[in-house]
Structures are given as C-alpha cells and as structure tokens.
Scaffold this active site. Structure first.
Site, PDB file in Angstrom:
ATOM      1  N   ASP A  14       0.861  -1.181   0.000  1.00 43.71           N
ATOM      2  CA  ASP A  14       0.000   0.000   0.000  1.00 43.71           C
ATOM      3  C   ASP A  14       0.902   1.237   0.000  1.00 43.71           C
ATOM      4  OD1 ASP A  14      -2.383   1.654   0.470  1.00 43.71           O
ATOM      5  OD2 ASP A  14      -1.570   1.883   2.501  1.00 43.71           O
ATOM      6  N   LEU A  15       0.366   2.376  -0.439  1.00 41.33           N
ATOM      7  CA  LEU A  15       1.197   3.585  -0.535  1.00 41.33           C
ATOM      8  C   LEU A  15       0.964   4.566   0.620  1.00 41.33           C
ATOM      9  CD1 LEU A  15       3.249   5.264  -2.115  1.00 41.33           C
ATOM     10  CD2 LEU A  15       1.379   6.108  -3.559  1.00 41.33           C
ATOM     11  N   TYR A  16      -0.257   5.115   0.719  1.00 44.22           N
ATOM     12  CA  TYR A  16      -0.504   6.226   1.653  1.00 44.22           C
ATOM     13  C   TYR A  16      -0.625   5.737   3.094  1.00 44.22           C
ATOM     14  CZ  TYR A  16      -1.000   8.969  -2.527  1.00 44.22           C
ATOM     15  OH  TYR A  16      -0.742   9.586  -3.722  1.00 44.22           O
ATOM     16  N   ARG A  45      -7.995  12.754   6.291  1.00 43.77           N
ATOM     17  CA  ARG A  45      -7.716  11.357   5.960  1.00 43.77           C
ATOM     18  C   ARG A  45      -8.953  10.479   6.208  1.00 43.77           C
ATOM     19  NH1 ARG A  45      -5.568   7.431   2.924  1.00 43.77           N
ATOM     20  NH2 ARG A  45      -4.828   5.649   4.128  1.00 43.77           N
ATOM     21  N   SER A 120      -2.385   0.982  -4.929  1.00 46.32           N
ATOM     22  CA  SER A 120      -2.875   2.136  -4.166  1.00 46.32           C
ATOM     23  C   SER A 120      -4.216   2.630  -4.647  1.00 46.32           C
ATOM     24  CB  SER A 120      -1.845   3.274  -4.294  1.00 46.32           C
ATOM     25  OG  SER A 120      -2.361   4.485  -3.791  1.00 46.32           O
ATOM     26  N   ASN A 121      -4.957   3.246  -3.718  1.00 45.53           N
ATOM     27  CA  ASN A 121      -6.186   3.964  -4.048  1.00 45.53           C
ATOM     28  C   ASN A 121      -5.917   5.208  -4.894  1.00 45.53           C
ATOM     29  OD1 ASN A 121      -8.209   2.413  -2.932  1.00 45.53           O
ATOM     30  ND2 ASN A 121      -8.313   3.559  -1.000  1.00 45.53           N
TER      31      ASN A 121
END
Lengths: 232, 232
Positions: A14-16, A45, A120-121
């Site tokens: 995942d990224l964030y 967030r 990622s989203n």
C-alpha cells in the site's frame, strides 16, 4: 495448508500511510489553519477513506484527486474553517516523504530477487508523483492504480490487479499495509498480509473481526522478509 | 424533470436513528461502563456502520446481530473496557424507543392513504422486535431487511428491495433517513430523499458531496408530507 515459511513470489505495498508518511499533513494543515492542524489532518484522511468506501458502495466513482479535494473541504467544514485558506494543501498527498524503513525494505527485497509493487487507491498520476517524490519509484517493479477498475479498496477487484500483474494466485503474494481495513480486505482476498500497525490508526477503522480469514500478522519493516518466508 | 410537488406513491423509512432513537444507548452504556457511556455508545454505532460498509465491500456478509455484537466489542476495546462488563447491552438495539414525531408522521401518511415501509440494515428479526417494541410496527405497511440481499446500505441492491416491494420506479418513492450516508446513497439510487439531519451525525460520515445527484433535502417530520407533494 501452505506452511507459513514457504516464500511468497512477490510483495505488494500500500502507498498512503504505508510507504509514505501521512504525519507531515499535520504541520501542513496547521500552517493553513493555526490551532486546527491535527484535527484537519485527521479529518481529511478519515473523510478521504470514508468517501472512497461510500463511492464504491454506491457505484459512484470519482478519481482520488477529487475524493481527496472533497475530503479536505469536508474536514475544514467540520472544524468551521473556510477551505479557501487551505489552498496550499492542494497536491499535498503527492509531496509526502518515504516512511522510515520503507526504502531499506524495498532494497532488501530487491537483493533477495523478489518482485515488488505498489497497489494504491491513488490515481495513476498521484502514485507516480508521490512515489517519485518520496524516492521510492525506482525501487519497485510494478505500480497499479484503482483507476483500472474504478472501485476502491477493500473491493476485491482492486486486489485482483496485483495478482493479475504478478501472474500469481493470491496465496503466493505478500501484501504490506499500515491501514487496518486494508489489511482485513487483503486477508479476505487471500493475500499473506503484514500489517504495519501504527500506534494509532489515523482512520477510525480497525480490522473487521472475523471476516472468515486469519487475522493479519502485525509486523515491522525488519520482520517482513522472515514473515514472508524469504529469510531465516 | 418531475416537478417537486408531484406526489410520491410510497414513503420508506430508515429505522436506526431515524424512526427509533439511538440516544438511550448512551445511558445504557454508562450503566455498564461508568464514565465512558458517551464514548462507548458513539464508538459502538460508528463501528457498527463502518463494519457494515467494509463487510459489503469485501463481500463478507454477516447478519446485523453479529455486526452489532462485534462493534460493541471493538468500541469497548477502544476505550480499554472489558466487553464482558457490557453484557446487559445484548439486544439493546431492539429496545429503543420511537423518536419523537415518528408515530405521528406515520399516522399522517396513513390518513393520506400513502403506503409506508421500513428499509433497514437490521436483520428481519431485529427489525420486527425493534419496531414492535417502539410501537411502530402496526403503523407501517411493509418491512424489508438487508437479509434478502446480504449486502448493507448504501449498496443499491438494498434500496432496490423497496422499489420491488412497492412496484414503483425510484423517482416515485420518498425515502426518509437521519443518516447522512444513507441519504446520499438513497439519492444516488434515485429516491426523493428527506434527510432528518441530526444536530450532530452520530457516525463520522456525512453526505458524500457530488455523487452526481441533487443534495438530499434537509427536513423535519412536519415537513415531510409537503416535501413529498402529499399536502400543501
């Protein structure tokens, strides 16, 4: 049963909040809304994630740039701030630094010959800018955005992007995330999940208990290679 | 464009927080967890809703009794309380009173000859017990539970239960809810929505902006007949 030490054949991240650090959003929000930085950042967030879930449930897709911009406006309204004072935050998600340990982990996996990816989203553009800005883009082999399926995590269609890109069944894929709901979704999909559990989930969500899968394993960066059967 | 004063042909209601009052959960939680009643009650509802969304996104259905029980355990853990001290809360969602104005509104619609229904995330058993306990069951014509589709709101499959039960297109149906995310989902589905906006959303969620539909109209009980074109 696959023994837990059998090595995975790829590791996706995942990224964030996972590869890149969301904490700098607090100072960035504080600069535009003195005295409200922590509330705005946390609300931003939480509403970003919430909107991504609701839009997917309603089948009302919008790109993550739109979701992120709307979430900031909602978070500002929640604390009674005019979002216009927060113009400097435009694109802030693309200027986040790598989390401590992330680059080292990606290099270790490369040294072990394990293919890696980001799932990622974020939109394809956001992922590209964020991962380049954080100095991580050249350390991963593949990048997949939800843009391709127009749904957000934890919809299985998103996780399937990684198995398709890797040409692997889910049980051969290691997945790393700091977001509890993402860990639950990835585990439900069948990945071998490492949850880099933060001291406190930024989002209200934690893992949904009992989704019919083993609980994701809580891990630190250093433990990932061993957890995924890649070292002893 | 359908003029706003054209009458709807049926009115459906959300149950939890809309027809019945969630506020008594605070005192009930306070009795089991002195000093934490408000936090536990708010966390309970927030995690109940969150889990219903995540389970639907992950396609990991569980009945609302299970979701509700798990959510209480999570809310208790969030504030560091042993959920065993909260045993008295088992079934608390089935012992909630009608909200002030709800019975009067249902009677007014009946006097106007308008068919009514309850469309709820609750299981069929929960809806039956809750609506009977609140003295509302005999005031509505139809009841539909998500059990039939094994998905939770705001998935369109849930709202479709109401149009199918009524034999009407969505634009002929009035939908009443106090939950912002439910109002957004119902509007996205095509219902004419009245949002009984609470002073403060119990859940973190508010309406997702710009889901490609008009904003749900904020209304009070008294305004519903006029809003739905049923009186002047």
């Amino acid at each position: 049963m696959r023994p837990p030490t059998e090595p995975v054949a790829a590791v996706w991240f995942d990224l964030y909040g996972t590869l890149v650090d969301l904490d700098p959003l607090v100072d960035a929000c504080e600069a535009g809304a003195p005295g409200h930085g922590a509330d705005v950042a946390e609300g931003w967030r939480a509403r970003q994630v919430e909107a991504s879930w609701l839009r997917t449930l309603m089948d009302r897709w919008a790109p993550f740039e739109t979701v992120t911009r709307e979430a900031l406006a909602a978070a500002a309204a929640d604390v009674g701030i005019d979002v216009a004072t927060l113009d400097a935050l435009d694109g802030a998600f693309e200027r986040l630094p790598a989390r401590q340990g992330a680059a080292e982990c990606l290099r270790a996996l490369r040294d072990l010959g394990v293919p890696t990816g980001i799932l990622s989203n974020g939109s394809a553009t956001m992922i590209e800018r964020t991962s380049r800005g954080a100095g991580l883009r050249d350390l991963v082999d593949e990048v997949r955005s939800v843009d391709a399926v127009r749904r957000y995590k934890p919809d299985p269609a998103v996780y399937r992007l990684a198995t398709e890109a890797s040409g692997l069944e889910a049980a051969r894929v290691g997945f790393v995330t700091a977001n509890g709901w993402d860990a639950a979704g990835a585990a439900a999909f069948g990945f071998r999940v490492a949850w880099l559990r933060p001291a406190r989930d930024v989002v209200v969500a934690a893992v949904v208990p009992a989704v019919g899968v083993p609980d994701p394993v809580v891990a630190t960066w250093n433990e990932l290679p061993r957890l995924f059967g890649l070292s002893h």
